[in-house]
Motif scaffolding. Sequence first.
Motif, PDB file in Angstrom:
ATOM      1  N   SER A   1      10.123 -15.574  -6.583  1.00 53.40           N
ATOM      2  CA  SER A   1       9.588 -16.598  -6.108  1.00 53.40           C
ATOM      3  C   SER A   1       8.335 -16.714  -6.433  1.00 53.40           C
ATOM      4  O   SER A   1       7.527 -17.992  -6.234  1.00 53.40           O
ATOM      5  N   GLU A   2       7.542 -15.546  -7.005  1.00 47.59           N
ATOM      6  CA  GLU A   2       6.036 -15.453  -7.140  1.00 47.59           C
ATOM      7  C   GLU A   2       5.146 -16.021  -6.180  1.00 47.59           C
ATOM      8  O   GLU A   2       4.348 -16.897  -6.206  1.00 47.59           O
ATOM      9  N   THR A   3       5.401 -15.655  -4.689  1.00 48.73           N
ATOM     10  CA  THR A   3       5.033 -15.836  -3.523  1.00 48.73           C
ATOM     11  C   THR A   3       4.357 -14.375  -2.891  1.00 48.73           C
ATOM     12  O   THR A   3       5.251 -13.426  -2.979  1.00 48.73           O
ATOM     13  N   ILE A   4       3.438 -14.582  -2.102  1.00 42.31           N
ATOM     14  CA  ILE A   4       3.010 -13.524  -1.351  1.00 42.31           C
ATOM     15  C   ILE A   4       3.789 -13.441  -0.042  1.00 42.31           C
ATOM     16  O   ILE A   4       3.729 -14.317   0.621  1.00 42.31           O
ATOM     17  N   GLU A   5       4.792 -12.661   0.140  1.00 43.59           N
ATOM     18  CA  GLU A   5       5.593 -12.412   1.203  1.00 43.59           C
ATOM     19  C   GLU A   5       5.504 -10.905   1.823  1.00 43.59           C
ATOM     20  O   GLU A   5       5.004 -10.233   1.315  1.00 43.59           O
TER      21      GLU A   5
ATOM     22  N   VAL B   1       6.276  -4.697   3.994  1.00 46.44           N
ATOM     23  CA  VAL B   1       5.210  -4.689   2.850  1.00 46.44           C
ATOM     24  C   VAL B   1       4.998  -5.928   2.656  1.00 46.44           C
ATOM     25  O   VAL B   1       5.727  -7.002   2.524  1.00 46.44           O
ATOM     26  N   ILE B   2       3.651  -6.302   2.179  1.00 46.54           N
ATOM     27  CA  ILE B   2       3.022  -7.590   1.950  1.00 46.54           C
ATOM     28  C   ILE B   2       2.912  -7.588   0.344  1.00 46.54           C
ATOM     29  O   ILE B   2       2.137  -6.546  -0.211  1.00 46.54           O
ATOM     30  N   HIS B   3       3.679  -8.309  -0.228  1.00 45.14           N
ATOM     31  CA  HIS B   3       3.431  -7.951  -1.929  1.00 45.14           C
ATOM     32  C   HIS B   3       3.841  -9.294  -2.554  1.00 45.14           C
ATOM     33  O   HIS B   3       4.188 -10.412  -2.055  1.00 45.14           O
TER      34      HIS B   3
ATOM     35  N   ARG C   1      -5.317  -7.354   7.645  1.00 43.58           N
ATOM     36  CA  ARG C   1      -5.761  -8.838   7.628  1.00 43.58           C
ATOM     37  C   ARG C   1      -6.107  -9.481   6.574  1.00 43.58           C
ATOM     38  O   ARG C   1      -5.541 -10.701   6.321  1.00 43.58           O
ATOM     39  N   ARG C   2      -6.507  -8.880   5.393  1.00 40.95           N
ATOM     40  CA  ARG C   2      -6.891  -9.470   4.170  1.00 40.95           C
ATOM     41  C   ARG C   2      -5.381  -9.851   3.461  1.00 40.95           C
ATOM     42  O   ARG C   2      -5.220 -10.903   2.987  1.00 40.95           O
ATOM     43  N   ALA C   3      -4.564  -8.937   3.602  1.00 39.35           N
ATOM     44  CA  ALA C   3      -3.161  -9.136   3.020  1.00 39.35           C
ATOM     45  C   ALA C   3      -2.680 -10.417   3.719  1.00 39.35           C
ATOM     46  O   ALA C   3      -2.084 -11.361   3.170  1.00 39.35           O
ATOM     47  N   GLU C   4      -2.698 -10.242   4.912  1.00 37.23           N
ATOM     48  CA  GLU C   4      -2.023 -11.502   5.862  1.00 37.23           C
ATOM     49  C   GLU C   4      -2.624 -12.967   5.639  1.00 37.23           C
ATOM     50  O   GLU C   4      -1.962 -13.976   5.756  1.00 37.23           O
ATOM     51  N   SER C   5      -3.917 -12.990   5.250  1.00 36.92           N
ATOM     52  CA  SER C   5      -4.630 -14.000   4.987  1.00 36.92           C
ATOM     53  C   SER C   5      -3.989 -14.907   3.761  1.00 36.92           C
ATOM     54  O   SER C   5      -4.544 -16.143   3.530  1.00 36.92           O
ATOM     55  N   ARG C   6      -3.446 -14.072   3.137  1.00 34.78           N
ATOM     56  CA  ARG C   6      -2.746 -14.581   1.716  1.00 34.78           C
ATOM     57  C   ARG C   6      -0.968 -14.928   1.693  1.00 34.78           C
ATOM     58  O   ARG C   6      -0.793 -15.325   0.764  1.00 34.78           O
ATOM     59  N   LEU C   7      -0.733 -14.667   2.809  1.00 32.74           N
ATOM     60  CA  LEU C   7       0.790 -14.675   2.878  1.00 32.74           C
ATOM     61  C   LEU C   7       1.133 -16.225   2.463  1.00 32.74           C
ATOM     62  O   LEU C   7       0.525 -17.216   3.106  1.00 32.74           O
ATOM     63  N   GLY C   8       2.161 -16.526   1.796  1.00 31.18           N
ATOM     64  CA  GLY C   8       2.648 -17.957   1.413  1.00 31.18           C
ATOM     65  C   GLY C   8       1.793 -18.363  -0.065  1.00 31.18           C
ATOM     66  O   GLY C   8       2.232 -19.241  -0.374  1.00 31.18           O
ATOM     67  N   GLU C   9       1.063 -17.642  -0.393  1.00 33.92           N
ATOM     68  CA  GLU C   9       0.023 -18.034  -1.642  1.00 33.92           C
ATOM     69  C   GLU C   9       1.190 -17.908  -2.918  1.00 33.92           C
ATOM     70  O   GLU C   9       2.154 -17.082  -2.955  1.00 33.92           O
ATOM     71  N   ARG C  10       1.037 -18.988  -3.783  1.00 32.86           N
ATOM     72  CA  ARG C  10       1.982 -19.187  -4.915  1.00 32.86           C
ATOM     73  C   ARG C  10       0.830 -19.154  -6.031  1.00 32.86           C
ATOM     74  O   ARG C  10       1.198 -20.390  -6.822  1.00 32.86           O
TER      75      ARG C  10
ATOM     76  N   VAL D   1       8.707   1.548 -16.312  1.00 32.54           N
ATOM     77  CA  VAL D   1       8.017   0.982 -17.372  1.00 32.54           C
ATOM     78  C   VAL D   1       6.765   0.478 -16.891  1.00 32.54           C
ATOM     79  O   VAL D   1       5.761   0.297 -17.432  1.00 32.54           O
ATOM     80  N   TYR D   2       6.946  -0.324 -15.536  1.00 34.38           N
ATOM     81  CA  TYR D   2       5.733  -0.772 -14.992  1.00 34.38           C
ATOM     82  C   TYR D   2       5.728  -0.716 -13.625  1.00 34.38           C
ATOM     83  O   TYR D   2       6.993  -0.189 -12.840  1.00 34.38           O
ATOM     84  N   LYS D   3       4.652  -0.783 -12.951  1.00 32.54           N
ATOM     85  CA  LYS D   3       4.545  -0.586 -11.434  1.00 32.54           C
ATOM     86  C   LYS D   3       4.416  -1.982 -10.793  1.00 32.54           C
ATOM     87  O   LYS D   3       3.669  -2.681 -11.182  1.00 32.54           O
ATOM     88  N   HIS D   4       5.215  -1.902  -9.520  1.00 27.81           N
ATOM     89  CA  HIS D   4       4.878  -2.974  -8.404  1.00 27.81           C
ATOM     90  C   HIS D   4       4.246  -2.696  -7.547  1.00 27.81           C
ATOM     91  O   HIS D   4       4.710  -1.708  -6.667  1.00 27.81           O
ATOM     92  N   TYR D   5       3.247  -3.559  -7.020  1.00 27.50           N
ATOM     93  CA  TYR D   5       2.411  -3.033  -6.122  1.00 27.50           C
ATOM     94  C   TYR D   5       2.518  -3.838  -4.679  1.00 27.50           C
ATOM     95  O   TYR D   5       2.918  -5.077  -4.586  1.00 27.50           O
ATOM     96  N   GLY D   6       2.068  -3.311  -3.663  1.00 26.46           N
ATOM     97  CA  GLY D   6       1.956  -4.094  -2.340  1.00 26.46           C
ATOM     98  C   GLY D   6       1.203  -3.245  -1.234  1.00 26.46           C
ATOM     99  O   GLY D   6       0.485  -2.232  -1.549  1.00 26.46           O
ATOM    100  N   ILE D   7       1.244  -3.676  -0.133  1.00 26.64           N
ATOM    101  CA  ILE D   7       0.209  -3.057   1.053  1.00 26.64           C
ATOM    102  C   ILE D   7       1.382  -2.956   2.206  1.00 26.64           C
ATOM    103  O   ILE D   7       2.052  -3.691   2.535  1.00 26.64           O
ATOM    104  N   ASP D   8       1.566  -1.593   2.579  1.00 29.65           N
ATOM    105  CA  ASP D   8       2.076  -1.118   3.546  1.00 29.65           C
ATOM    106  C   ASP D   8       1.493  -1.617   4.879  1.00 29.65           C
ATOM    107  O   ASP D   8       0.476  -1.164   5.158  1.00 29.65           O
ATOM    108  N   CYS D   9       2.347  -2.277   5.609  1.00 23.81           N
ATOM    109  CA  CYS D   9       1.959  -2.760   6.888  1.00 23.81           C
ATOM    110  C   CYS D   9       2.104  -1.681   8.064  1.00 23.81           C
ATOM    111  O   CYS D   9       1.707  -1.993   9.247  1.00 23.81           O
TER     112      CYS D   9
END
Length: 225
Positions: free
Chosen positions: A39-43, A32-34, A72-81, A19-27
């Motif tokens: 939790s609605e947190t970037i992990e 994966v960072i997504h 680096r851009r993905a890691e810079s937002r780790l923990g964002e909620r 039904v829908y797509k869930h996106y992330g960045i392959d490390c």
Amino acid sequence: MARGDLIYAYRELFNRQGVYKHYGIDCGDGTVIHYRKPSETIERTSLPTFARGGKIYVKQYPTHFIPDVVIRRAESRLGERNYNLLSNNCEHFAVWCKTGVSESPQIQNFIPIMTQMNTENLYEPIKRALQEKDPDKANRLLTKALAEIKGVWNTLQPQYNQDVREISAWQKVAIQALKQNREDLARAAIIRKKDYEKRAQENKEKLDQLAQMTETLIRNRLNVK
């Protein structure tokens, strides 16, 4: 898949696959960072946690950052909620990491920009879908409600976009009139601009109503981990 790729996996709604797509960045190291739910947190999680048993796909972009920059851009937002379905969801985040532009075509194709409709008319069919105990009937009710929403968007989004352009255009007219010492024309332009701003504010309130309805729908029916 490769390091820095923008990847996605299909998730389900009402037990319907794809039904829908869930996106992330392959490390590139099995993680994966997504923007993870619930939790609605970037992990940073494992690939299996991201995929939830589904197949993983790669989304290609003709123009994008090199892999190290993407990571680096993905890691810079780790923990964002700061998750927001309409303005900062998993796709917004992943596309921003990859291209520098925060956008979600998936949501643009699903949630309308509201301009001239009574959003209260949409509460009842969505309410019935959420309260329905029979999954098949609930799915039919939800599909109908979402089809109505998308139909309004397809009809009215061009008008909304035009209103936004008009606000900018009349602002420029007012500035140019003042430069030519034509205060009468400047006042007239400002009046037109304010008319469009008023309509835009009304539309924003309707959009907020729609966002609330959609968030309620997702939170009650979508079990994303």
